[in-house]
Design a protein around this motif. Structure first.
Motif, short mmCIF file in Angstrom:
data_model
loop_
_atom_site.label_atom_id
_atom_site.label_comp_id
_atom_site.label_asym_id
_atom_site.label_seq_id
_atom_site.Cartn_x
_atom_site.Cartn_y
_atom_site.Cartn_z
N GLY A 130 -16.14 14.15 13.06
CA GLY A 130 -14.97 13.76 12.09
C GLY A 130 -14.10 14.95 11.92
N LEU A 131 -12.86 14.68 12.47
CA LEU A 131 -11.86 15.88 12.58
C LEU A 131 -11.69 16.40 11.26
CD1 LEU A 131 -9.26 14.25 15.04
CD2 LEU A 131 -10.95 16.30 15.66
N ALA A 132 -11.68 15.59 10.26
CA ALA A 132 -11.31 16.13 9.01
C ALA A 132 -12.20 15.54 7.76
CB ALA A 132 -9.71 15.85 8.64
N ASP A 141 -4.80 17.82 9.37
CA ASP A 141 -4.45 17.59 7.77
C ASP A 141 -5.70 16.41 7.40
OD1 ASP A 141 -3.25 19.64 6.91
OD2 ASP A 141 -1.26 18.45 6.92
N GLY A 142 -6.36 16.66 6.50
CA GLY A 142 -7.06 15.31 5.91
C GLY A 142 -6.17 14.82 5.05
N ILE A 143 -6.63 13.46 4.60
CA ILE A 143 -5.90 12.64 3.77
C ILE A 143 -6.03 12.93 2.36
CG2 ILE A 143 -7.68 10.74 3.67
CD1 ILE A 143 -3.97 10.30 3.93
N SER A 144 -5.08 12.92 1.61
CA SER A 144 -5.21 13.04 0.06
C SER A 144 -5.82 12.03 -0.38
CB SER A 144 -3.80 13.46 -0.40
OG SER A 144 -4.04 13.74 -2.18
N PHE A 145 -6.59 12.32 -1.60
CA PHE A 145 -7.04 11.26 -2.59
C PHE A 145 -6.04 10.93 -3.54
CE2 PHE A 145 -11.16 13.52 -1.55
CZ PHE A 145 -11.73 12.80 -0.91
N GLU A 146 -5.02 11.37 -3.72
CA GLU A 146 -4.10 11.30 -4.74
C GLU A 146 -3.10 10.36 -3.95
OE1 GLU A 146 -4.25 12.22 -7.75
OE2 GLU A 146 -6.13 13.72 -6.95
N ALA A 147 -2.58 9.37 -4.90
CA ALA A 147 -1.57 8.26 -4.60
C ALA A 147 -0.53 8.80 -3.78
CB ALA A 147 -1.17 7.11 -5.36
N GLU A 148 0.26 9.81 -4.45
CA GLU A 148 1.22 10.66 -3.81
C GLU A 148 0.83 11.90 -3.12
OE1 GLU A 148 4.18 9.27 -3.36
OE2 GLU A 148 3.62 7.37 -4.24
N ALA A 149 0.48 12.07 -1.83
CA ALA A 149 0.13 13.16 -1.13
C ALA A 149 1.05 14.23 -1.10
CB ALA A 149 -0.31 12.97 0.08
N HIS A 179 -11.08 10.09 6.71
CA HIS A 179 -10.52 11.32 5.94
C HIS A 179 -9.38 11.97 6.68
CE1 HIS A 179 -13.31 11.78 2.51
NE2 HIS A 179 -14.33 11.38 3.48
N LEU A 180 -8.96 11.49 7.78
CA LEU A 180 -7.92 11.85 8.71
C LEU A 180 -6.81 11.39 8.08
CD1 LEU A 180 -7.00 13.78 11.03
CD2 LEU A 180 -7.15 11.58 12.44
N ASN A 181 -5.54 12.12 8.03
CA ASN A 181 -4.03 11.97 7.39
C ASN A 181 -3.73 10.46 8.33
OD1 ASN A 181 -2.93 13.30 9.33
ND2 ASN A 181 -1.79 14.43 7.70
N ASP A 182 -2.57 10.18 7.91
CA ASP A 182 -2.16 9.09 8.75
C ASP A 182 -1.29 9.53 9.94
OD1 ASP A 182 -2.64 7.47 6.53
OD2 ASP A 182 -0.68 6.86 5.92
N ALA A 183 -0.69 10.61 9.80
CA ALA A 183 0.05 11.29 11.01
C ALA A 183 -1.00 11.79 12.16
CB ALA A 183 0.73 12.57 10.81
N GLY A 184 -2.22 12.32 11.80
CA GLY A 184 -3.06 12.70 12.67
C GLY A 184 -3.83 11.40 13.09
N PHE A 185 -4.12 10.38 12.29
CA PHE A 185 -4.84 9.14 12.84
C PHE A 185 -3.66 8.59 13.99
CE2 PHE A 185 -7.04 4.95 12.30
CZ PHE A 185 -6.30 4.29 12.99
N ARG A 186 -2.32 8.27 13.85
CA ARG A 186 -1.36 7.86 14.77
C ARG A 186 -1.66 8.73 16.07
NH1 ARG A 186 2.78 4.39 13.97
NH2 ARG A 186 2.45 4.88 11.67
#
Length: 332
Positions: A130-132, A141-149, A179-186
């Motif tokens: 798991g990268l993040a 970067d990992g994805i934030s748990f907050e609605a507005e990262a 847990h990976l953020n959207d940009a990293g996922f893409r």
């Protein structure tokens, strides 16, 4: 006749194994976790190496090695578990009545920015990366748990992250994007040429937490031949606390199946409320799991999946999908 594999693709139990062994306890797996696995019919588990915030960065490598060492010691005290490095070892363990364990890094923090350490963890038995986790490391970067990262957490993979993903694929390690953020996922979706997984992520369309996968992410995952595991952490199953029920989790499962077929759905329960080591700071009051432990998950989720789907479909969802992907990436 081949033994059916029922696999939980994400469980943080190594934190407890290490913590309790440090207190002088032995056979933690046998005493604390085996009854729940047996009750639920689970015969394979992906054990995540998760590093607590307070140990990052300096203590991450030492703690990861400690967790793996504690697991080795505990397995030696029990005839009921086997650490597996391949699907054939997993199936052999299950056929022998043991619980097959796979090792995964949940976040690249133990590696720092040293690519050579990945091979060390591979030799120790780690077969998933798991990268993040939901924080920044040298790879991504990992994805934030907050609605507005915050905008500062919107970065894609670093150069080291791309190198790390390539090396993991070369070694035959499964890439995990939970847990990976959207940009990293893409970026992973475009550069990784083998199937990858989201071991414990639900559907963002149904529950808007950033930790869940948006439809475009599920599209990429399915197109790559990947699998996403249904996550029983309450906030990822439903926004309202009163709605955090087994039926809510089954609705996420139904959504994946209706869009992509049964072959892209799995089970990654991410149970934390039964872990002593996560009760301080990581499991917030009101944000508890839908299931109190694996026994409860067996009664109210695994059984429901078998009642809801045909036998071969339920078998796929409850473990065989992940095993098929593992075999393709790790080899038999």
């Amino acid at each position: 006749m081949k033994t059916k594999i029922v696999l939980d693709a994400h469980f943080d139990m190594l934190l407890d194994v290490l913590s309790l062994r440090r207190r002088g306890e032995h056979a933690v797996l046998e005493r604390r976790f085996l009854p729940g696995f047996r009750s639920a019919g689970i015969n394979a588990v992906v054990c995540s190496v998760f590093i607590l915030d307070e140990l990052v960065p300096e203590g991450a490598l030492r703690n990861a090695l400690d967790q793996i060492s504690a697991l080795y010691a505990d397995i030696e005290e029990s005839g009921s578990f086997r650490l597996c490095r391949s699907v054939s070892e997993c199936r052999a363990a299950a056929a022998d009545g043991r619980v097959a364990l796979f090792l995964s890094l949940e976040g690249a923090e133990p590696l720092g920015r040293d690519i050579f350490l990945l091979r060390v963890f591979y030799e120790l038995g780690v077969r998933l990366l798991g990268l993040a986790w939901s924080r920044r490391n040298y790879a991504c970067d990992g994805i934030s748990f907050e609605a507005e990262a915050p905008a500062s957490s919107a970065g894609s993979l670093t150069g080291f992250g791309r190198e790390l993903a390539a090396e993991a694929c070369r070694l035959g390690m499964v890439i995990d994007v939970s847990h990976l953020n959207d940009a990293g996922f893409r970026e992973i979706a475009h550069i990784v040429k083998v199937p990858f997984i989201a071991s414990h992520s639900n559907c963002r369309t149904l529950t808007s937490s950033p930790r869940n996968l948006a439809d475009w992410q599920l599209d990429f995952l399915a197109a790559a031949g990947g699998v996403t595991g249904m996550n029983a952490c309450g906030p990822f199953a439903a926004a309202e606390r009163s709605a955090r029920t087994p039926e809510a989790l089954l609705t996420h499962l139904d959504y994946v199946v209706s869009r992509y077929g049964t072959e892209h759905a799995g089970m990654g329960l991410d149970l934390c409320s039964c872990l002593e080591s996560l009760k301080s700071g990581y499991v917030q009051e009101g944000d508890t799991d839908i299931f109190r432990d694996h026994t409860d998950a067996g009664e109210r989720f695994i059984r429901a999946v078998r009642e809801r789907y045909k036998e071969d479909e339920a078998d796929a969802i409850l473990g065989e999908n992940f095993l098929r992907l593992f075999e393709r990436v790790m080899g038999s």
